[in-house]
Design an enzyme around this catalytic site. Structure first.
Site, PDB file in Angstrom:
ATOM      1  N   GLU A  99      -4.595   8.330 -24.044  1.00 21.64           N
ATOM      2  CA  GLU A  99      -3.508   7.466 -24.524  1.00 21.64           C
ATOM      3  C   GLU A  99      -2.231   8.299 -24.632  1.00 21.64           C
ATOM      4  O   GLU A  99      -2.288   9.505 -24.911  1.00 21.64           O
ATOM      5  CB  GLU A  99      -3.945   6.883 -25.885  1.00 21.64           C
ATOM      6  CG  GLU A  99      -2.909   6.129 -26.674  1.00 21.64           C
ATOM      7  CD  GLU A  99      -2.521   4.786 -26.097  1.00 21.64           C
ATOM      8  OE1 GLU A  99      -2.195   4.748 -24.895  1.00 21.64           O
ATOM      9  OE2 GLU A  99      -2.484   3.787 -26.840  1.00 21.64           O
ATOM     10  N   GLU A 103      -0.210   5.697 -32.769  1.00 21.15           N
ATOM     11  CA  GLU A 103       0.707   5.344 -33.839  1.00 21.15           C
ATOM     12  C   GLU A 103      -0.070   4.649 -34.958  1.00 21.15           C
ATOM     13  O   GLU A 103      -0.662   5.325 -35.798  1.00 21.15           O
ATOM     14  CB  GLU A 103       1.849   4.472 -33.301  1.00 21.15           C
ATOM     15  CG  GLU A 103       2.999   4.383 -34.298  1.00 21.15           C
ATOM     16  CD  GLU A 103       4.123   3.487 -33.820  1.00 21.15           C
ATOM     17  OE1 GLU A 103       5.259   3.960 -33.751  1.00 21.15           O
ATOM     18  OE2 GLU A 103       3.876   2.308 -33.537  1.00 21.15           O
ATOM     19  N   PHE A 152      11.369   7.309 -32.048  1.00 21.81           N
ATOM     20  CA  PHE A 152      10.852   6.632 -30.857  1.00 21.81           C
ATOM     21  C   PHE A 152      11.114   7.518 -29.650  1.00 21.81           C
ATOM     22  O   PHE A 152      12.251   7.908 -29.388  1.00 21.81           O
ATOM     23  CB  PHE A 152      11.522   5.263 -30.685  1.00 21.81           C
ATOM     24  CG  PHE A 152      10.773   4.380 -29.735  1.00 21.81           C
ATOM     25  CD1 PHE A 152       9.704   3.599 -30.166  1.00 21.81           C
ATOM     26  CD2 PHE A 152      11.119   4.354 -28.395  1.00 21.81           C
ATOM     27  CE1 PHE A 152       8.995   2.804 -29.284  1.00 21.81           C
ATOM     28  CE2 PHE A 152      10.416   3.550 -27.499  1.00 21.81           C
ATOM     29  CZ  PHE A 152       9.356   2.778 -27.948  1.00 21.81           C
ATOM     30  N   ASP A 159       7.467   4.508 -22.592  1.00 24.80           N
ATOM     31  CA  ASP A 159       8.560   3.622 -22.187  1.00 24.80           C
ATOM     32  C   ASP A 159       9.368   3.106 -23.359  1.00 24.80           C
ATOM     33  O   ASP A 159       8.914   3.083 -24.507  1.00 24.80           O
ATOM     34  CB  ASP A 159       7.997   2.405 -21.452  1.00 24.80           C
ATOM     35  CG  ASP A 159       7.269   1.446 -22.394  1.00 24.80           C
ATOM     36  OD1 ASP A 159       6.320   1.894 -23.076  1.00 24.80           O
ATOM     37  OD2 ASP A 159       7.664   0.263 -22.478  1.00 24.80           O
ATOM     38  N   ARG A 165       9.681   5.724 -18.166  1.00 24.37           N
ATOM     39  CA  ARG A 165       8.353   6.340 -18.074  1.00 24.37           C
ATOM     40  C   ARG A 165       8.367   7.527 -17.118  1.00 24.37           C
ATOM     41  O   ARG A 165       7.550   8.438 -17.232  1.00 24.37           O
ATOM     42  CB  ARG A 165       7.325   5.327 -17.546  1.00 24.37           C
ATOM     43  CG  ARG A 165       7.046   4.157 -18.465  1.00 24.37           C
ATOM     44  CD  ARG A 165       5.831   3.388 -17.932  1.00 24.37           C
ATOM     45  NE  ARG A 165       5.677   2.070 -18.520  1.00 24.37           N
ATOM     46  CZ  ARG A 165       5.044   1.817 -19.660  1.00 24.37           C
ATOM     47  NH1 ARG A 165       4.517   2.798 -20.355  1.00 24.37           N
ATOM     48  NH2 ARG A 165       4.931   0.588 -20.118  1.00 24.37           N
TER      49      ARG A 165
HETATM   50  P1  IMP Z   1      -0.699   1.906 -31.854  1.00 29.41           P
HETATM   51  O1  IMP Z   1      -1.607   0.835 -31.338  1.00 29.41           O
HETATM   52  O2  IMP Z   1       0.112   1.431 -33.006  1.00 29.41           O
HETATM   53  O3  IMP Z   1      -1.411   3.201 -32.178  1.00 29.41           O
HETATM   54  O4  IMP Z   1       0.415   2.164 -30.766  1.00 29.41           O
HETATM   55  C1  IMP Z   1       0.173   2.826 -29.637  1.00 29.41           C
HETATM   56  C2  IMP Z   1       1.054   2.316 -28.539  1.00 29.41           C
HETATM   57  O5  IMP Z   1       2.377   2.063 -29.018  1.00 29.41           O
HETATM   58  C3  IMP Z   1       1.228   3.375 -27.484  1.00 29.41           C
HETATM   59  O6  IMP Z   1       0.300   3.198 -26.456  1.00 29.41           O
HETATM   60  C4  IMP Z   1       2.630   3.170 -26.980  1.00 29.41           C
HETATM   61  O7  IMP Z   1       2.630   2.291 -25.873  1.00 29.41           O
HETATM   62  C5  IMP Z   1       3.367   2.526 -28.110  1.00 29.41           C
HETATM   63  N1  IMP Z   1       4.256   3.480 -28.818  1.00 29.41           N
HETATM   64  C6  IMP Z   1       4.138   3.924 -30.078  1.00 29.41           C
HETATM   65  N2  IMP Z   1       5.121   4.783 -30.394  1.00 29.41           N
HETATM   66  C7  IMP Z   1       5.901   4.885 -29.292  1.00 29.41           C
HETATM   67  C8  IMP Z   1       7.092   5.648 -28.973  1.00 29.41           C
HETATM   68  O8  IMP Z   1       7.644   6.420 -29.772  1.00 29.41           O
HETATM   69  N3  IMP Z   1       7.587   5.488 -27.719  1.00 29.41           N
HETATM   70  C9  IMP Z   1       7.015   4.669 -26.775  1.00 29.41           C
HETATM   71  N4  IMP Z   1       5.909   3.949 -27.040  1.00 29.41           N
HETATM   72  C10 IMP Z   1       5.360   4.048 -28.274  1.00 29.41           C
HETATM   73 MG    MG Z   2       4.196   1.220 -24.427  1.00 30.53          MG
END
Ligand code: IMP
Ligand code: MG
Length: 180
Positions: A99, A103, A152, A159, A165
């Site tokens: 991954e 987050e 971010f 992206d 990307r």
């Molecule tokens: P989670 O499901 O909340 O853990 O989020 C994971 C997904 O959120 C990642 O696969 C990313 O696509 C997106 N994401 C989280 N933080 C960022 C960031 O800072 N930049 C770009 N995408 C992010």
């Molecule tokens: Mg994304």
């Protein structure tokens, strides 16, 4: 695309990315020796990171992809949906999910539940970036490239609204794009 218009500063340059990838790939190669390894990339963010990891792996593996979505711009909706499924049945495999960034943990949580239900022998997580301050689940990654704070970030697969990307480094998105 003018990179200077979107990136505040470079967070991880190409040399650091290379050494992060080599370090992780060496550990993974050791840990999965003799196992039935299936490396699964979570589309689309993991693509660049995954391909670099794969080139450094010295252990036999198969690869597949799955796609999940939870983001709108810089807002994490919290609702994860699978938009492209695996083509290999994960039953009996030791699955390593790749991954871009961990987050809230929602994405990895949902996908690992699916893999366990389908009979994967084990499921581990390899993430380029970890944002522990944003966690909303008890998910932790087994392999982490770098821990970052809440900014971010874009590039090297990551992206903003499907753009940037292809940047060869990870950079912090300029504040004017934030709506958090
Ligand atoms: P989670 O499901 O909340 O853990 O989020 C994971 C997904 O959120 C990642 O696969 C990313 O696509 C997106 N994401 C989280 N933080 C960022 C960031 O800072 N930049 C770009 N995408 C992010
Ligand atoms: Mg994304």
């Amino acid at each position: 695309m003018n990179v200077n218009d979107v990136v505040e500063k470079v967070l991880i340059d190409q040399d650091e990315l290379k050494s992060i990838v080599k370090g992780l790939a060496d550990k993974i190669s050791d840990d999965y020796k003799g196992k039935k390894l299936l490396v699964v990339g979570i589309l689309k963010g993991a693509v660049l990171f995954m391909s670099d990891i794969l080139k450094e792996l010295t252990t036999e593996c198969e690869i597949d992809f799955i796609s999940a979505s939870s983001y709108n711009g810089t807002q994490n909706s919290g609702v994860v949906s699978i938009t492209k499924d695996l083509s290999i049945d994960p039953k009996g495999y030791d699955v390593l999910l790749i991954e871009d960034i961990l987050e809230s943990g929602a994405t990895l949580g949902v996908i690992s539940d699916i893999l366990h239900k389908r009979g994967a022998n084990s499921v581990k997580f390899c993430v380029l970036l970890d944002k522990p301050e944003c966690r909303k689940t008890d998910i932790t990654a087994d392999y982490i490239g770098k821990t970052v704070s809440q900014e971010f970030v874009v590039g090297y697969g990551l992206d903003y609204d499907e753009k940037y990307r292809n940047l060869p480094f990870v950079g912090i998105l300029k504040k004017e794009f934030y709506c958090r």
